[in-house]
Scaffold this motif. Sequence first.
Motif, PDB file in Angstrom:
ATOM      1  N   HIS A 109       0.847  -1.192   0.000  1.00 15.22           N
ATOM      2  CA  HIS A 109       0.000   0.000   0.000  1.00 15.22           C
ATOM      3  C   HIS A 109       0.885   1.246   0.000  1.00 15.22           C
ATOM      4  O   HIS A 109       2.032   1.205   0.464  1.00 15.22           O
ATOM      5  N   VAL A 110       0.315   2.342  -0.502  1.00 19.30           N
ATOM      6  CA  VAL A 110       0.975   3.652  -0.421  1.00 19.30           C
ATOM      7  C   VAL A 110      -0.052   4.581   0.226  1.00 19.30           C
ATOM      8  O   VAL A 110      -1.234   4.544  -0.144  1.00 19.30           O
ATOM      9  N   ASP A 300       8.309   8.661   7.693  1.00 23.48           N
ATOM     10  CA  ASP A 300       8.229   9.200   6.318  1.00 23.48           C
ATOM     11  C   ASP A 300       8.745   8.223   5.281  1.00 23.48           C
ATOM     12  O   ASP A 300       9.051   8.620   4.150  1.00 23.48           O
ATOM     13  N   ASP A 301       8.838   6.972   5.658  1.00 18.70           N
ATOM     14  CA  ASP A 301       9.340   5.979   4.683  1.00 18.70           C
ATOM     15  C   ASP A 301       8.343   4.833   4.548  1.00 18.70           C
ATOM     16  O   ASP A 301       7.653   4.711   3.550  1.00 18.70           O
ATOM     17  N   ILE A 302       8.224   3.992   5.616  1.00 20.48           N
ATOM     18  CA  ILE A 302       7.380   2.811   5.452  1.00 20.48           C
ATOM     19  C   ILE A 302       6.971   2.236   6.807  1.00 20.48           C
ATOM     20  O   ILE A 302       7.660   2.447   7.814  1.00 20.48           O
ATOM     21  N   ILE A 303       5.790   1.588   6.822  1.00 22.37           N
ATOM     22  CA  ILE A 303       5.390   0.751   7.959  1.00 22.37           C
ATOM     23  C   ILE A 303       5.265  -0.647   7.378  1.00 22.37           C
ATOM     24  O   ILE A 303       4.669  -0.827   6.312  1.00 22.37           O
ATOM     25  N   HIS A 328       2.817  -3.724   3.282  1.00 21.81           N
ATOM     26  CA  HIS A 328       3.618  -2.497   3.361  1.00 21.81           C
ATOM     27  C   HIS A 328       2.671  -1.309   3.327  1.00 21.81           C
ATOM     28  O   HIS A 328       1.656  -1.351   2.623  1.00 21.81           O
ATOM     29  N   TYR A 329       3.039  -0.260   4.050  1.00 24.37           N
ATOM     30  CA  TYR A 329       2.359   1.035   3.898  1.00 24.37           C
ATOM     31  C   TYR A 329       3.459   2.056   3.659  1.00 24.37           C
ATOM     32  O   TYR A 329       4.127   2.480   4.599  1.00 24.37           O
ATOM     33  N   LYS A 330       3.692   2.373   2.390  1.00 19.13           N
ATOM     34  CA  LYS A 330       4.735   3.345   2.068  1.00 19.13           C
ATOM     35  C   LYS A 330       4.201   4.735   2.384  1.00 19.13           C
ATOM     36  O   LYS A 330       3.097   5.090   1.950  1.00 19.13           O
ATOM     37  N   LEU A 331       4.967   5.493   3.150  1.00 19.57           N
ATOM     38  CA  LEU A 331       4.498   6.786   3.650  1.00 19.57           C
ATOM     39  C   LEU A 331       4.840   7.868   2.631  1.00 19.57           C
ATOM     40  O   LEU A 331       5.958   8.374   2.595  1.00 19.57           O
ATOM     41  N   SER A 332       3.871   8.136   1.744  1.00 21.11           N
ATOM     42  CA  SER A 332       4.112   9.066   0.636  1.00 21.11           C
ATOM     43  C   SER A 332       2.957  10.052   0.563  1.00 21.11           C
ATOM     44  O   SER A 332       2.570  10.601   1.587  1.00 21.11           O
ATOM     45  N   GLY A 346       3.430   0.088  -6.592  1.00 21.76           N
ATOM     46  CA  GLY A 346       2.520  -0.160  -5.466  1.00 21.76           C
ATOM     47  C   GLY A 346       1.460  -1.131  -5.968  1.00 21.76           C
ATOM     48  O   GLY A 346       1.343  -1.379  -7.170  1.00 21.76           O
ATOM     49  N   ASP A 347       0.646  -1.656  -5.030  1.00 21.85           N
ATOM     50  CA  ASP A 347      -0.299  -2.710  -5.439  1.00 21.85           C
ATOM     51  C   ASP A 347      -1.754  -2.301  -5.419  1.00 21.85           C
ATOM     52  O   ASP A 347      -2.606  -3.038  -5.901  1.00 21.85           O
ATOM     53  N   PHE A 348      -2.065  -1.143  -4.776  1.00 23.06           N
ATOM     54  CA  PHE A 348      -3.469  -0.832  -4.507  1.00 23.06           C
ATOM     55  C   PHE A 348      -3.680   0.675  -4.520  1.00 23.06           C
ATOM     56  O   PHE A 348      -2.842   1.432  -4.009  1.00 23.06           O
TER      57      PHE A 348
END
Length: 693
Positions: A109-110, A300-303, A328-332, A346-348
């Motif tokens: 995820h983003v 600010d990067d990822i969870i 993943h949750y990319k923090l963007s 990203g996937d979603f």
Amino acid sequence: MRNLRSIGIAAGLALSVSVPALNAFASEPTVPPVPATFPAEGKIKYVARDSILEFKALPEYHEPGWVTEKFVKAGKLPPVKERLPKEPLVFKTGNMPNGVGVYGDTMRHVIGGRPEGWNYGAGQTQGWGGIDIGLSECLTRTAPLFQVEAKDTEPLPNLAKSWDWSADGHKLIMHLVEGAKWSDGVPFNADDVMFYWDDEVMDPNVSPLNGATQETFGVGTTLKKIDDYTVEWTFKDAFPKQHLYAMAYGTFCPGPAHILKPQHPKYSKNTYDQFKNAFPPEYMNMPVMGAWVPVEYRADDIIVMRRNPYYWKVDEKGNQLPYLNELHYKLSTWADRDVQAVAGAGDFSNLEQPENFVASLKRAAEPNAPARLAFGPRLIGYNLRLNFSANGWGNPDERGQALRELNRNEDFRKAVTMALDRKALGDSLVKGPFTAIYPGGLSSGTSFYDRKSTVYYPFDLEGAKAELAKAGLKDTDGDGFVNFPAGTAGGKNVEIVMLVNNDYTTDKSLAEGVVAQMEKLGLRIVLNGLNGTQRDATQYSGRFDWLIRRNEQELTSVVQNTVQLAPVGPKTSWDHRAPESGEVDLMPFEKDLVDIVNKFVSSADNNQRASLMRDFQKISTEHVYNIGLTEYPGALIINKRFSNIPQGTPIFMFNWAEDSIVRERVFVAADKQAKYELFPEELPGKPGDKGPM
Ligand code: BQZ
Ligand code: CA
């Protein structure tokens, strides 16, 4: 024959006197135009509600091989059968588009939000975009109901596996899933439910994320524990089945009492602020009932989340879910989510910002496009909301108070709505058939929508100016902006501060459009753009004059978050709440809206409910309760390697698509799996530990 002259003069006078009045009704109130059709793909395959899932014991259970090898055989985890409830939640194969899945892979995820911490029950956001949806398991579940016909739908069981109404309908006995455990192995039971109810919902010093209050479940409702796996609701009304929707995501998702209670001011020396902030984003392995556990956070990067070894759901073969090992949750940013999804990085994504429609459609149409893109119904909408509190919510200064009085003036609201060129607003986001004229009120995509009950004051700038004059506002110093009457706020220009969420291009585009169009009317708007978290905090404390906000479930599904349709309680409305006194200073038509919502919530008769919502729509749009700006369809963008994505899933209805696609049963076929896992063959660690184990 009557003196022609006098008739002439009279007619002339009549004409001159009533010119503004004539103009005001040059555009009679009407109904919104029929919206254009657009290329919606993915017809929904409707199914029976009980074909989705059930609770039952299965003859055998399975888990990924590496969990057995590295954890069970090493004595770090009990066998999978002991980690599951007596009767786990079983997803039925018949409702799984691609059937039973295989283990492995990741969903990337983003998101555009940022985590404040893990204390969802005390109002902290984890950054939205599916994080809190994945962590929080709630008493019932409604998002997958998009595939069930409206007439025979009722929330699905989830943490509450079944419920029985008393003969008189004032009590509801709710049976919780027995033997389920938090992701740290501690049993889930009624104590978790009661902590959420007693010490978060009912404690006036705690505001859970998504805003549950006592009134969310009915004015005067109470809840008590009967035994470890039974709780009993008591309602003022008889058979208020509607409340089962409020027991789903957003409003009844209990946290781990064994972790939270020791930090709560009632059981510790902590202040409420210390309680709320006791689990900062760096606190890893927060116990959850959800399918994945946070094991890594880089600001600010990822969870990164790893599969929950105690997850209490299986498929019909007994495979413990989820199939996907990692999230993943990319923090963007939200806009970047669309870009990464169509590009395959990203996937979603929920494609919800029209500025990205054309580029996303182009990329997804290419033969080698990595992602599928499918539009759903017109359920994304925006409203301009006015702060209606004139008795102190948000402690306004003299100018702010004078503005709230204006917001409560119907001539003023008519001036604002008639000065809006909604076609131009929509076109400023995206040309083409997507956007529609949206006067406000219920979304046109909900089953409760009735166009004939929707009052629309068409764009008419001259008529709007006449309404503004009727509201007593004149440009007394000739600078093009109307002034407060002398003696009010110093007779200065009316200056309106409009709160906007800076995290979305669309919110900012619409805000700029409103500023420009209000300037033509003679109203001076000043933007207060904040990020989502600050916008929410500012809004909920009442510190705003006007607010631009994207629609939530109460307007797109009506049955979810229903109490947010009107100020049913002191803290249920988006733009009209109580000050310390606890009293909401309702306007007469608002009293009617509150009555309608209360009747709707306590009615089980579908025809009566539909009729009540037509009344609601008529009264709310006639009195310009919220001022619609535009509405349009969203599109779901999902990477093509995933299986079990239900066809036609709307990005938003009872909840967002992160819930509706039922991620815990999504899988990637073995021959399509990618090596995106950052912590392969690792599991969550102990609460508070750094990282996975
Ligand atoms: C979806 C959603 C999942 C909140 C949030 C965000 C907050 C609001 C709203 C949406 C984001 C995405 O919406 O835009 O597509 O992934 O997260 O929760 O706008 O600021 O407060 O209501 O849901
Ligand atoms: Ca002026």
